[in-house]
Design a protein around this motif. Sequence first.
Motif, PDB file in Angstrom:
ATOM      1  N   ALA A  60       0.808  -1.220   0.000  1.00 43.56           N
ATOM      2  CA  ALA A  60       0.000   0.000   0.000  1.00 43.56           C
ATOM      3  C   ALA A  60       0.841   1.270   0.000  1.00 43.56           C
ATOM      4  O   ALA A  60       0.302   2.354  -0.114  1.00 43.56           O
ATOM      5  N   GLY A  61       2.153   1.148   0.185  1.00 39.48           N
ATOM      6  CA  GLY A  61       3.010   2.337   0.230  1.00 39.48           C
ATOM      7  C   GLY A  61       3.056   3.047  -1.117  1.00 39.48           C
ATOM      8  O   GLY A  61       2.916   2.432  -2.165  1.00 39.48           O
ATOM      9  N   HIS A  62       3.242   4.349  -1.092  1.00 42.70           N
ATOM     10  CA  HIS A  62       3.308   5.135  -2.325  1.00 42.70           C
ATOM     11  C   HIS A  62       4.678   4.958  -2.972  1.00 42.70           C
ATOM     12  O   HIS A  62       5.696   5.214  -2.351  1.00 42.70           O
ATOM     13  N   ARG A  63       4.696   4.553  -4.214  1.00 41.41           N
ATOM     14  CA  ARG A  63       5.950   4.200  -4.883  1.00 41.41           C
ATOM     15  C   ARG A  63       6.887   5.381  -5.096  1.00 41.41           C
ATOM     16  O   ARG A  63       8.091   5.217  -5.239  1.00 41.41           O
ATOM     17  N   ASN A  64       6.334   6.589  -5.132  1.00 42.79           N
ATOM     18  CA  ASN A  64       7.165   7.756  -5.437  1.00 42.79           C
ATOM     19  C   ASN A  64       7.665   8.489  -4.208  1.00 42.79           C
ATOM     20  O   ASN A  64       8.302   9.534  -4.327  1.00 42.79           O
ATOM     21  N   CYS A  65       7.371   7.985  -3.027  1.00 39.82           N
ATOM     22  CA  CYS A  65       7.777   8.672  -1.803  1.00 39.82           C
ATOM     23  C   CYS A  65       9.295   8.788  -1.707  1.00 39.82           C
ATOM     24  O   CYS A  65      10.033   7.873  -2.087  1.00 39.82           O
ATOM     25  N   LEU A  66       9.736   9.903  -1.166  1.00 43.34           N
ATOM     26  CA  LEU A  66      11.159  10.099  -0.904  1.00 43.34           C
ATOM     27  C   LEU A  66      11.572   9.251   0.292  1.00 43.34           C
ATOM     28  O   LEU A  66      10.789   9.093   1.246  1.00 43.34           O
ATOM     29  N   PRO A  67      12.770   8.692   0.289  1.00 40.21           N
ATOM     30  CA  PRO A  67      13.248   7.960   1.472  1.00 40.21           C
ATOM     31  C   PRO A  67      13.203   8.862   2.695  1.00 40.21           C
ATOM     32  O   PRO A  67      13.632  10.016   2.643  1.00 40.21           O
ATOM     33  N   LEU A  68      12.655   8.343   3.796  1.00 41.64           N
ATOM     34  CA  LEU A  68      12.503   9.163   4.995  1.00 41.64           C
ATOM     35  C   LEU A  68      12.805   8.321   6.229  1.00 41.64           C
ATOM     36  O   LEU A  68      11.892   7.811   6.889  1.00 41.64           O
ATOM     37  N   PRO A  69      14.086   8.153   6.571  1.00 43.71           N
ATOM     38  CA  PRO A  69      14.441   7.387   7.779  1.00 43.71           C
ATOM     39  C   PRO A  69      13.789   7.985   9.020  1.00 43.71           C
ATOM     40  O   PRO A  69      13.681   9.207   9.145  1.00 43.71           O
ATOM     41  N   GLN A  70      13.346   7.122   9.926  1.00 41.17           N
ATOM     42  CA  GLN A  70      12.676   7.591  11.133  1.00 41.17           C
ATOM     43  C   GLN A  70      13.662   7.711  12.288  1.00 41.17           C
ATOM     44  O   GLN A  70      14.478   6.807  12.514  1.00 41.17           O
ATOM     45  N   PRO A  71      13.607   8.823  13.036  1.00 40.18           N
ATOM     46  CA  PRO A  71      14.491   8.958  14.208  1.00 40.18           C
ATOM     47  C   PRO A  71      14.123   7.942  15.273  1.00 40.18           C
ATOM     48  O   PRO A  71      12.967   7.508  15.372  1.00 40.18           O
ATOM     49  N   THR A  72      15.096   7.554  16.078  1.00 40.22           N
ATOM     50  CA  THR A  72      14.900   6.480  17.053  1.00 40.22           C
ATOM     51  C   THR A  72      14.858   6.949  18.499  1.00 40.22           C
ATOM     52  O   THR A  72      14.352   6.237  19.364  1.00 40.22           O
ATOM     53  N   SER A  73      15.381   8.132  18.795  1.00 41.28           N
ATOM     54  CA  SER A  73      15.388   8.609  20.179  1.00 41.28           C
ATOM     55  C   SER A  73      13.991   9.068  20.585  1.00 41.28           C
ATOM     56  O   SER A  73      13.122   9.315  19.753  1.00 41.28           O
ATOM     57  N   HIS A  74      13.799   9.197  21.900  1.00 45.06           N
ATOM     58  CA  HIS A  74      12.463   9.518  22.420  1.00 45.06           C
ATOM     59  C   HIS A  74      11.968  10.870  21.914  1.00 45.06           C
ATOM     60  O   HIS A  74      10.850  10.987  21.395  1.00 45.06           O
ATOM     61  N   THR A  75      12.784  11.916  22.054  1.00 46.64           N
ATOM     62  CA  THR A  75      12.326  13.251  21.699  1.00 46.64           C
ATOM     63  C   THR A  75      12.155  13.429  20.194  1.00 46.64           C
ATOM     64  O   THR A  75      11.118  13.910  19.732  1.00 46.64           O
ATOM     65  N   ALA A  76      13.157  13.043  19.417  1.00 45.36           N
ATOM     66  CA  ALA A  76      13.056  13.182  17.960  1.00 45.36           C
ATOM     67  C   ALA A  76      11.941  12.301  17.415  1.00 45.36           C
ATOM     68  O   ALA A  76      11.209  12.695  16.499  1.00 45.36           O
ATOM     69  N   GLY A  77      11.800  11.102  17.985  1.00 43.82           N
ATOM     70  CA  GLY A  77      10.724  10.213  17.551  1.00 43.82           C
ATOM     71  C   GLY A  77       9.351  10.794  17.834  1.00 43.82           C
ATOM     72  O   GLY A  77       8.424  10.656  17.028  1.00 43.82           O
ATOM     73  N   ALA A  78       9.197  11.467  18.973  1.00 39.31           N
ATOM     74  CA  ALA A  78       7.917  12.094  19.313  1.00 39.31           C
ATOM     75  C   ALA A  78       7.573  13.190  18.318  1.00 39.31           C
ATOM     76  O   ALA A  78       6.420  13.324  17.883  1.00 39.31           O
TER      77      ALA A  78
END
Length: 257
Positions: free
Chosen positions: A137-155
């Motif tokens: 279901a993901g959009h094929r044209n989306c830009l790569p977007l790594p997710q932050p892992t720390s508590h504050t940045a993740g929030a």
Amino acid sequence: MAETGLRSVREEEIRADSVLATDDDFIAEGGHPLHVHEFHQFLHVPVGRIVVTALGRDYELSASLALWIPAGIAHSARFGADSVIAVESFDADLFELPYRDVTTINITGAQRRLVLGRMRSTVAEADDPRVFAALSAGHRNCLPLPQPTSHTAGAVARELARTPSDPRTATEWAENLYTSSTSLRRAFRAETGMAFSEWRTRLRLNHSLSLLEQGQLVSAVAARVGFVSTNGYILAFRRHFGQTPGAYVKNSLDRSA
């Protein structure tokens, strides 16, 4: 460049010869040599990193970036000893994958929970249509977007994913989370490889794709995802996608015609 071209030729030769093999036949310490599957394969790496090479291009996967490999495409893989790799395979005769080429997707929290749950399950069924629908279901044209892992940045990342138009600056986010803006900015840089402002721009652009394809006006899309001006949105879109939003919509319509 010559080496890449030679590798592409070798991959095409293997693909043309229809050399089919399973992972078990080819698995080796540190990776898989070049091989082809007769089924569609979805790869997710919840722990560690792997690099998949297909048709002369490298795809580095992490906890936030998954990969679809359509049936019939020759590929190899390199991975570390500490990597955990989740694999889902789907019969190419039963399932039509929306991607013709090897395609990365920004895996969502729901998709990650689904894949990890199936890894732990002893009764998970192969070729489950609901699983295929959820993972494709993901959009094929989306830009790569790594997710932050720390508590504050993740929030911050989770809140922006829900409301990409949120205008708060890194300083304002930091004040709300009782941390310093310097710490928050460093966390985004260290955990995603990009500055907070660039990460937020990519998030907003990704959210705008489906809105454009729904037929919404460019000016309305720009405002809805948080750009201060329509011109700023158009410039950012062109810089990241190589075309204007209007051209993107036209090309999308031409592909679906």
